[in-house]
Design an enzyme around this catalytic site. Structure first.
Site, PDB file in Angstrom:
ATOM      1  CB  CYS A 122      -1.042   0.121   1.163  1.00 44.63           C
ATOM      2  SG  CYS A 122      -2.340   1.207   0.805  1.00 44.63           S
ATOM      3  CG  HIS A 228      -3.886  -2.881   3.239  1.00 49.94           C
ATOM      4  ND1 HIS A 228      -2.907  -2.450   3.968  1.00 49.94           N
ATOM      5  CD2 HIS A 228      -4.342  -1.804   2.369  1.00 49.94           C
ATOM      6  CE1 HIS A 228      -2.986  -0.982   3.920  1.00 49.94           C
ATOM      7  NE2 HIS A 228      -3.692  -0.724   3.057  1.00 49.94           N
ATOM      8  CD  GLU A 230      -1.619  -5.277   5.439  1.00 44.16           C
ATOM      9  OE1 GLU A 230      -1.464  -5.808   4.349  1.00 44.16           O
ATOM     10  OE2 GLU A 230      -1.627  -4.421   5.618  1.00 44.16           O
TER      11      GLU A 230
END
Ligand code: MN
Length: 274
Positions: A122, A228, A230
């Site tokens: 990001c 993202h 994660e």
């Protein structure tokens, strides 16, 4: 983790700042440096030890800190400051976080000097692009006609879009040559002019660059993704482990592959030292 402790790589993760605020009830007037939890857990789950990289403010301390890790992950967070790529903020609210830029540009410079693999997520892909000489859209919505919505506070990480992926690229190979992936989208800025040494490897339907890597990955390993991973977790059981909820590209795949790169680098560094 099921492997010799000595082979477990350590991955340094860049921190976020909460700058000093004299009106805050706790840590009044103090600067905080923090990590977002799901990033550290994703690195751990992928088989590495996540280590937060505090801003130590100077080059020798930064180099000493990075000498203890096997790779660097540039995490998401605040906008970059346009001053970091030679522009003035078009609006005051787009001034970004210059202190974090300086800290992360120092990380990139020292990580490259040490030959550490670098992955930007990001904000991290944007930082990599700026560190290597590229520029950003300060505000995709007003500067890029016809752009998709790439960030929405209400939908946040539920917002997403497809990306077209270059099959012959790091990201393309992660997903076995898939040419289209569904990803989340939580970014206000985006890559405008690509840095000369990078190549784009994924694009949103509006043309915004969503992944990059060094055009020549033979001597140095640098890549970035605009989404993202994660926040894209694999299903607990069953199904394709490369696909998570909503048919999105599983983020664990990205972390496992980056941990592999860092593990190899750790092995090479140890062989060279012995
Ligand atoms: Mn996007």
């Amino acid at each position: 983790m099921g492997q010799p402790a000595d082979s477990v790589p350590c991955i340094g993760i860049s921190i976020n700042f909460i700058h000093a605020d004299p009106t805050r009830p706790i840590f009044k007037g103090m600067t905080l440096q923090f990590l977002e939890e799901r990033m550290t857990l994703s690195v751990q789950r992928a088989g590495a030890i996540p280590i937060g990289l505090p801003d130590l403010k100077d080059v020798p301390s930064t180099a000493a800190l990075l000498s203890r890790v096997d790779g660097v992950l540039l995490a998401g967070g605040a906008d970059l400051s346009p001053s970091s790529y030679g522009e003035e903020p078009l609006r005051p609210e787009w001034a970004g976080d210059r202190a974090r830029d300086e800290y992360e540009l120092r990380l990139v410079e020292q990580a490259r000097r040490l030959g550490l693999p670098l992955l930007g997520v990001c904000r991290g892909i944007q930082l990599v692009n700026v560190a290597l000489g590229g520029t950003l859209y300060q505000d995709i919505v007003t500067q890029r006609e016809g752009a998709l919505t790439h960030r929405d506070w209400h939908r946040y990480d539920a917002l997403g879009h497809p990306v077209r992926v270059e099959a012959d690229s790091w990201v393309g190979r992660l997903y076995h040559g898939a040419t289209e992936l569904e990803v989340n989208s939580v970014h206000h800025q985006g890559i405008h002019r690509l840095a000369p040494s990078l190549r784009a490897t994924a694009w949103a339907p509006d043309g915004i660059v969503e992944a990059v890597e060094l055009a020549d990955m033979s001597d140095e390993w640098i890549a970035g993704i605009q989404w993202h991973p994660e926040w894209l977790e694999a299903p607990d059981q069953g199904g394709d482990p490369r696909t998570c909820a909503g048919g999105r590209a599983c983020g664990g795949t990205v972390f496992e592959a980056f941990v592999d790169v860092c593990r190899q680098r750790r092995g090479q560094a140890r062989a060279a030292a012995s």
